[in-house]
Design a protein around this motif. Structure first.
Motif, short mmCIF file in Angstrom:
data_model
loop_
_atom_site.label_atom_id
_atom_site.label_comp_id
_atom_site.label_asym_id
_atom_site.label_seq_id
_atom_site.Cartn_x
_atom_site.Cartn_y
_atom_site.Cartn_z
N ARG A 430 42.31 73.64 -50.51
CA ARG A 430 40.90 73.68 -50.91
C ARG A 430 40.02 72.85 -49.98
O ARG A 430 38.95 73.28 -49.58
CB ARG A 430 40.76 73.17 -52.35
N GLU A 431 40.49 71.65 -49.65
CA GLU A 431 39.65 70.77 -48.83
C GLU A 431 39.41 71.36 -47.46
O GLU A 431 38.28 71.30 -46.93
CB GLU A 431 40.31 69.39 -48.72
N ARG A 432 40.45 71.93 -46.87
CA ARG A 432 40.28 72.51 -45.54
C ARG A 432 39.32 73.69 -45.57
O ARG A 432 38.51 73.86 -44.66
CB ARG A 432 41.64 72.96 -44.99
N MET A 433 39.44 74.50 -46.61
CA MET A 433 38.57 75.66 -46.69
C MET A 433 37.12 75.24 -46.93
O MET A 433 36.19 75.78 -46.32
CB MET A 433 39.04 76.56 -47.82
N ARG A 434 36.92 74.27 -47.81
CA ARG A 434 35.56 73.86 -48.15
C ARG A 434 34.86 73.17 -47.00
O ARG A 434 33.63 73.10 -46.97
CB ARG A 434 35.59 72.97 -49.38
N ARG A 435 35.63 72.63 -46.05
CA ARG A 435 35.00 72.01 -44.87
C ARG A 435 34.24 73.04 -44.05
O ARG A 435 33.34 72.68 -43.29
CB ARG A 435 36.06 71.36 -43.99
N ALA A 509 19.02 69.39 -45.67
CA ALA A 509 19.38 68.67 -44.44
C ALA A 509 20.86 68.30 -44.44
O ALA A 509 21.51 68.33 -43.38
CB ALA A 509 18.53 67.40 -44.33
N ARG A 510 21.39 67.99 -45.60
CA ARG A 510 22.82 67.70 -45.71
C ARG A 510 23.66 68.90 -45.26
O ARG A 510 24.68 68.74 -44.58
CB ARG A 510 23.14 67.33 -47.16
N ALA A 511 23.24 70.11 -45.63
CA ALA A 511 23.95 71.31 -45.22
C ALA A 511 23.81 71.55 -43.72
O ALA A 511 24.76 71.98 -43.05
CB ALA A 511 23.45 72.52 -46.00
N PHE A 512 22.63 71.28 -43.16
CA PHE A 512 22.44 71.42 -41.72
C PHE A 512 23.42 70.55 -40.96
O PHE A 512 23.99 70.94 -39.94
CB PHE A 512 21.01 71.02 -41.33
N LEU A 513 23.61 69.32 -41.43
CA LEU A 513 24.38 68.34 -40.68
C LEU A 513 25.86 68.73 -40.53
O LEU A 513 26.47 68.46 -39.51
CB LEU A 513 24.27 66.97 -41.34
N ILE A 514 26.45 69.36 -41.55
CA ILE A 514 27.89 69.64 -41.46
C ILE A 514 28.18 70.87 -40.61
O ILE A 514 29.34 71.16 -40.32
CB ILE A 514 28.50 69.83 -42.86
N ASP A 515 27.13 71.61 -40.20
CA ASP A 515 27.29 72.76 -39.31
C ASP A 515 28.36 73.71 -39.82
O ASP A 515 29.38 73.94 -39.15
CB ASP A 515 27.65 72.26 -37.90
N PRO A 516 28.16 74.33 -40.97
CA PRO A 516 29.20 75.15 -41.58
C PRO A 516 29.33 76.52 -40.93
O PRO A 516 28.40 77.01 -40.28
CB PRO A 516 28.73 75.29 -43.03
N SER A 517 30.50 77.14 -41.11
CA SER A 517 30.70 78.51 -40.64
C SER A 517 30.21 79.52 -41.67
O SER A 517 29.81 80.62 -41.32
CB SER A 517 32.20 78.75 -40.37
N ILE A 518 30.27 79.13 -42.93
CA ILE A 518 29.79 79.97 -44.03
C ILE A 518 28.78 79.16 -44.81
O ILE A 518 29.00 77.98 -45.09
CB ILE A 518 30.94 80.42 -44.95
N LEU A 519 27.67 79.79 -45.16
CA LEU A 519 26.59 79.08 -45.83
C LEU A 519 26.33 79.73 -47.18
O LEU A 519 26.26 80.96 -47.29
CB LEU A 519 25.32 79.11 -44.98
N ILE A 520 26.19 78.90 -48.22
CA ILE A 520 25.87 79.38 -49.56
C ILE A 520 24.57 78.71 -50.00
O ILE A 520 24.49 77.48 -50.04
CB ILE A 520 26.99 79.06 -50.56
N LEU A 521 23.58 79.52 -50.33
CA LEU A 521 22.30 79.01 -50.79
C LEU A 521 22.05 79.57 -52.18
O LEU A 521 21.79 80.76 -52.35
CB LEU A 521 21.17 79.44 -49.83
N ASP A 522 22.14 78.71 -53.19
CA ASP A 522 21.97 79.12 -54.58
C ASP A 522 20.58 78.69 -55.04
O ASP A 522 20.39 77.56 -55.49
CB ASP A 522 23.05 78.49 -55.45
#
Length: 609
Positions: A430-435, A509-522
């Motif tokens: 889970r942790e690896r995927m959520r990163r 801004a927190r989401a911007f910083l981690i530079d994710p491959s998949i983005l979820i905006l609820d």
């Protein structure tokens, strides 16, 4: 970060405590973890009891010295002084041991509290979200705080007394037998009556203590809810209703506590009555033996002291019985938390299957329900290609947020599978995927700390420049710099100095910083004003570049540029396509769009018409 399932939100019914012995054994096992300190308490306790058992005999000898000396015409004051000096020395030693054991037991109790809190923290981190969906937060908090405190404080208060009491109950009869077997039998015969009283009263008091602590949990849950939602309660004028609920819980707690304390308190008077009854029997029988010359005055004096030493531990244990019952009730609640079913374990990772994520996401024949008899998502198929923005729309309860919760593995599927780049997410830690996933929720959450620390929550090692860059991308840098301490301004979960929109910008801004491959905006822009929304949308467009994005939205104006719009109803995908295609089709999306943007059908009549 959870979505409550249908019918969730209320606290579970508390089951009746029926395993007093099992819970008591587990508490004893907790105490035994600290073997070194426990051995020290037992060893010194035995030494102390031996000394205290010797004192009545020594004082009896001193009495006989005075009586014999008086009869012979002179008391040997030298021998008397030596005898009393020995008794005084033993008393000083027992005092030192008592202080030592008290300190040692206090350390044992606090060490137990420390370990239980750590275990509870680890347990909470491994529990599925369904556990918290079914319980008020205040109820869980009560178990981790109030119940652990009550359990460990009681252990600290009663352990030394119980150890001392048990040693006395074992050792005193031996000393009694050396003086008079007949009087010893009289004292011991009353013991079954004591055990019977303890059993009868204990049976009736334990369920009441369970109700007391269960009600404490409900009261804490209500108070936490009222404090957290204070503004909402005030806004809707529900203060009186909230006060009425509080009064009801408070009265229930009062009644349960009084009943528990009253029933358990009956044991003390019962033990006192049995103790005085025993004294009377010993005094009469002992007086007859002294008159017959079978015992000396010193021996009967010592025996009466031993009778007190035998009765005092029983009375003391009876006085502590209510505390023990309360502690066991709390212990059972703590163990229920520690024994709760954890989320399914992660697979053993051989390598990082998602080391490089392109962002191809697929829901393949997925089925899920919060409650066994209430279907939510059934046989759902949905796919997103790398770099696509997939908007998910639909009425409340359609399963939109549930979809992303399943992707994040906050819940496990009932059937089907979800893949990322062809890899089943259930086979990845889970942790690896959520990163690889960034998530911005409608409900903002900030922890107690500076704004910079909140933005860097997903990347604690980020530099200040990277934090500022992320805030600028989210259009949060300007308002942050206007604060008195800028990025070092301290905020928190209940901080009121920031508006809802400003708090939301920080989470973006927190989401911007981690530079994710998949983005979820609820509903990530639901709390910002129209101007800020436009700025954030520009930032979101930049953030979504090259990333697969899932956007849950009620305001359809925010998802017109989505590559794919998925319309959900009752857990099923009923339509999908881009904005123009779905409007042209005249289906579910078109109805939602028209309902949201249609002008009023009836014009306001002129004044005076």
């Amino acid at each position: 970060m959870t979505m409550r399932g249908p019918g969730m939100g209320g606290g579970p019914a508390m089951k009746k405590a029926d395993d007093f012995r099992g819970t008591s054994r587990r508490i004893v096992a907790l105490i035994q973890r600290d073997r070194f300190r426990l051995a020290s308490v037992l060893g010194f306790g035995a030494l102390m009891v031996c000394g205290m058992l010797a004192i009545p005999t020594i004082l009896g000898d001193a009495t006989d010295l005075v009586i014999r000396g008086s009869a012979a015409g002179g008391v040997d004051f030298g021998a008397l002084a030596r005898t009393l000096g020995i008794a005084l020395g033993i008393a000083l030693v027992t005092f030192v041991i008592t202080v030592h054991n008290g300190r040692t037991i206090a350390k044992m109790a606090q060490h137990m509290a420390f370990e239980l809190r750590e275990e509870a923290d680890r347990k909470i981190a491994s529990l599925p979200l369904s556990y918290f969906d079914a319980r008020p937060r205040g109820e869980v908090l009560s178990r981790v705080t109030n119940d652990i405190d009550n359990l460990t404080q009681t252990v600290g208060q009663v352990t030394q007394r119980i150890v001392q009491g048990v040693l006395f109950i074992v050792g005193v009869p031996i000393m009694m037998l050396t003086i008079s077997p007949v009087l010893t039998v009289i004292v011991v015969v009353t013991l079954p009556l004591t055990l019977l009283a303890t059993r009868l009263i204990g049976k009736r008091s334990q369920p009441r203590f369970v109700k007391q602590w269960a009600t404490t949990g409900k009261l804490n849950g209500h108070v936490e809810e009222m404090i957290t939602g204070h503004q909402l309660v005030t806004l809707f004028g529900r203060r009186d209703e909230g006060a009425a609920v509080f009064k009801r819980h408070n009265e229930e707690l009062y009644e349960n506590t009084v009943r528990a304390q009253w029933v358990s308190g009956l044991l003390g008077p019962a033990m006192m009555f049995l103790g005085w009854f025993t004294y009377v029997l010993v005094a009469v029988a002992g007086g007859l033996q002294v008159a017959a010359g079978a015992l000396t005055f010193g021996q009967i004096q010592a025996f009466i002291q031993y009778t007190g030493q035998f009765q005092n531990p029983l009375n003391m244990l009876a006085a502590l019985f209510g505390q023990v019952q309360s502690a066991v009730a709390s212990g059972e609640r703590v163990f229920e938390l520690l024994d709760a079913d954890e989320q399914s374990p992660d697979p053993v990772a051989v390598d990082d299957a998602l080391a490089r994520v392109e962002g191809r996401v697929a829901f393949e024949d997925v089925s899920f329900r919060y409650l066994p008899d209430e279907p939510l998502i059934e046989n759902l198929w949905l796919s997103a290609e790398p770099g696509q923005t997939v908007a998910i729309v639909g009425p409340t309860g359609a399963g939109k947020t549930t979809l992303v919760n399943l992707l994040m593995r906050f819940y496990d599927l009932d059937a089907g599978r979800i893949t990322v780049d062809g890899v089943d997410v259930s086979t990845v830690e889970r942790e690896r995927m959520r990163r690889r996933i960034g998530m911005v929720l409608q409900d903002t959450w900030l922890f107690d700390g500076t704004i910079a620390e909140n933005i860097a929550y997903g990347r604690p090692e980020a530099t200040r420049d990277e934090v500022v860059e992320a805030a600028s991308a989210a259009h949060a840098d300007h308002f942050i710099r206007t604060l008195p301490d800028g990025y070092d301004t301290v905020v928190g979960a209940e901080e009121g100095s920031l508006s809802a929109g400003e708090r939301q910008l920080i989470t973006i801004a927190r989401a911007f910083l981690i530079d994710p491959s998949i983005l979820i905006l609820d509903e990530a822009t639901s709390s910002v004003d129209t101007r800020t929304e436009m700025l954030v949308q520009q930032g979101m467009i930049a953030l979504r570049q090259g990333r697969t994005s899932f956007v849950i939205a009620h305001r359809l104006s925010t998802i017109r540029d989505a590559d794919v719009i998925v319309v959900m109803e009752h857990g099923r995908v009923v339509e999908q396509g881009d904005h123009d295609e779905l409007l042209a089709s005249g289906g579910a999306y078109a109805r939602l769009y028209e309902a949201q943007f249609a002008q009023p059908a009836v014009e306001e009549e002129p004044a005076g018409a």
